[in-house]
Scaffold this active site. Sequence first.
Site, PDB file in Angstrom:
ATOM      1  N   GLU A 144     -84.607 -78.605  20.487  1.00 20.53           N
ATOM      2  CA  GLU A 144     -83.716 -77.811  21.339  1.00 20.53           C
ATOM      3  C   GLU A 144     -82.866 -76.829  20.530  1.00 20.53           C
ATOM      4  OE1 GLU A 144     -84.065 -81.098  21.685  1.00 20.53           O
ATOM      5  OE2 GLU A 144     -84.473 -81.543  23.793  1.00 20.53           O
ATOM      6  N   PHE A 168     -78.832 -93.755  31.291  1.00 21.34           N
ATOM      7  CA  PHE A 168     -79.770 -93.338  30.258  1.00 21.34           C
ATOM      8  C   PHE A 168     -79.733 -91.822  30.091  1.00 21.34           C
ATOM      9  CE2 PHE A 168     -84.154 -92.054  29.038  1.00 21.34           C
ATOM     10  CZ  PHE A 168     -84.114 -92.545  27.743  1.00 21.34           C
ATOM     11  N   GLN A 169     -79.578 -91.383  28.869  1.00 18.47           N
ATOM     12  CA  GLN A 169     -79.514 -89.954  28.509  1.00 18.47           C
ATOM     13  C   GLN A 169     -78.408 -89.212  29.265  1.00 18.47           C
ATOM     14  OE1 GLN A 169     -83.561 -88.331  28.675  1.00 18.47           O
ATOM     15  NE2 GLN A 169     -83.814 -88.876  26.518  1.00 18.47           N
ATOM     16  N   LYS A 226     -79.262 -84.065  38.612  1.00 23.35           N
ATOM     17  CA  LYS A 226     -80.683 -84.155  38.946  1.00 23.35           C
ATOM     18  C   LYS A 226     -80.917 -84.118  40.455  1.00 23.35           C
ATOM     19  CE  LYS A 226     -85.026 -86.407  37.984  1.00 23.35           C
ATOM     20  NZ  LYS A 226     -85.771 -87.478  37.341  1.00 23.35           N
ATOM     21  N   MET A 271     -75.368 -70.970  -2.569  1.00 26.58           N
ATOM     22  CA  MET A 271     -74.001 -70.475  -2.401  1.00 26.58           C
ATOM     23  C   MET A 271     -72.989 -71.564  -2.760  1.00 26.58           C
ATOM     24  SD  MET A 271     -72.206 -67.878  -1.784  1.00 26.58           S
ATOM     25  CE  MET A 271     -72.739 -66.554  -0.698  1.00 26.58           C
TER      26      MET A 271
END
Lengths: 567, 161
Positions: free
Chosen positions: A51, A113-114, A163, A481
């Site tokens: 993602e 969940f999630q 959802k 760096m």
Amino acid sequence: MKVRSTQAIMECLLEQEVDTVFGYPGGTILNLYDELYNYKDKIHHILTAHEQGAAHAADGYARSTGKVGVCFATSGPGATNLTTGIATAYMDSSPVVFITCNVAEPLLGKDSFQEVDITGIAMPITKATYLVRDPATIPDVIRQAFAVAATGRPGPVLIDFLKNVTAPDQMIEYEFVHWRENRGCSSIRSLAHTHELKAPEPNSDDIDILVDMIGQAQKPLVICGGGVVRGRADKQFMEFARKLDAPVAITLMGGGGFPGSHELATGMIGMHGSRASNVAANQCDLLIAVGCRFSDRVALNPATFASQAKIVHIDIDRSEIDKNVLTDHHIVGNARHVLELLNQRLTQQEHAAWKDEILSLKRDTVVEECDQLTPKQVLETIRQLVPENSIVATDVGQHQMWSIQHFHFEYPGQLLTSGGFGTMGFGLGAAIGAKVGNPDKVVIHTTGDGCFRMNCHELCTVEHYDLPVITVIFNNGCLGMVRQWQNLIYNQRFSETTLDRGPDFVKLAEAYGLNGYRVTNRTEMEQALTAALASGKGCVIDAVIDTDDMVRPMVPGGAHITNFLLE
Amino acid sequence: MKQTISVLVENQAGVLNRITGLFSRRAFNIESLAVGPTDDPTISRITIIVDSGNNMVDQVEKQLNKLVDVIKVRTLEENNLIGRELMILKVNATNKTRQDIMTICSIYGAKVDDISPSSMTLELSDTPERLDTFQTMMRPFSILEVVRTGVIAVQKGSGKI
């Protein structure tokens, strides 16, 4: 007309002329992806490896095309994987609409969940977040989200649909309205009240005051900031610089706002700014900053920055005025509009002596002649072999500074770099987004071995969609760096910055089905890049350079702008 | 210097979170904060007291104005506003001390809300400074509990935000 709620979401994207979406599916966003299946001819979906890559790609797409980027992700880890990408877009004012789905209403707040409170997490790194619990509000929310992302000072917006809101049996009332007829979003009061969906109108008196100040100035300097790029105000800026007849310093984010090759351009300003730019900031008696926010990497020490000058700040965001550096005068408005008004009123100025003083400090880049490959040799080879209008996406660190110092960017959107947030791993995602949005341009991704390791899995996206992105790794076997700071400031105590480890980047490229080249001198670099360009395929060039090459010049953080630690 | 900022916001979930989040993110300190509905049920008013220099208040105002849910922001003129806070104070009270407490209450105009054999619950609405002194006067009797609402304020005269 009654339509499925997910259909309304897709139609609302079409209202905004969205034809490309980057993303990654998952459990809660299944309904949306199911609808996308019906729309696959109209909305092209790019499936990334992660993602974060999708977020950077949507950002790179937005930066390079000037359109709003769109990114999909599922709830929980899908959503949190976006956050680095969201923050990157926020810090660099890039317009991206992030769409996530959350668990259904009955599961909300139950640590399901999630499940994660992504609207809460994203609050400080977005212009606005929306949690959509009522399907009827879908059209308003999406229209408002795009309007907020694209207008004023652009930036990311996040919409989280529950959802159940996207369930196939959810029917809502919907009419297609093209965005041009609907920017006002009068159905949503907060927008109508406070967030005028146009840039603030510059005050006419403020313009006159600046014209007077210019008339009195002997040594003016203009800074070209990211606002010139985001506002696509390059033509107006060019006319202004010519009329003012003054040196132009360019910030990191301003790259492409004013042609780097122009005689008035003095190069980058700030920590790794050129001597000409930094001395000009210190010597000038009038400093006009257009769309720049005087970050700690530009102003370094706000108390001594441009201490001999009257500072004038032109910015679209009122909250930037007097935030980091106290100004003597300011004009709030869109860079393009303010500069147009200024250009109408400003007569041709002449500052020959001052120009000579500053422009004589400009130094031509000297490319070393030696057997060991150097960063400048790599960059010069790229500059000579790729078309002038090629897009350059960078990661963060030494190679980023080298790239920006070396290349001359000629138009807004040509340089894609994470300036504000300094996100390692930004480059490959951004390059993918840029290539998708600009199929006819060559896209070069410069990176370091540290940065590349962070998101190199997106090579599968490069391969799958056959995107000829050319990745050039400045491989110095260390976190360059950070090592440079350790070298100069931490007594060569190289704590955890040595990257003497795999993978073999050539084999990695090959494992992803791409061509890989390892180059150790200039001839090999030329051959590899020529082959890469001819192949029309994505590829990785692993350019092996010395561990201790440094970015020059350098002014340490917080120091006076001409207090060079390295020349 | 203390300054009073009055903010009109959309009466929606998460708005208060957004505003307090902005304060903590930008390292602005909130001295007191009070929220309630206005005459229009879709709009809430938040009154925030900050203790800081002018430059910071200016930044607070600009940053608040950028939030999509914020309708209006105004810093009230300190010498030209009516600011009130409500306090409910529970104090130990016996047969011996009850009369003394009542005397102080009548001086301040405080109301007795509840009384029990060992305590009294008092209510006072006034400026924060007056509430402070009332609290000081009650301290010798041993305070059991203090609840204060935070200041709400309006500008004097017919002007409105």
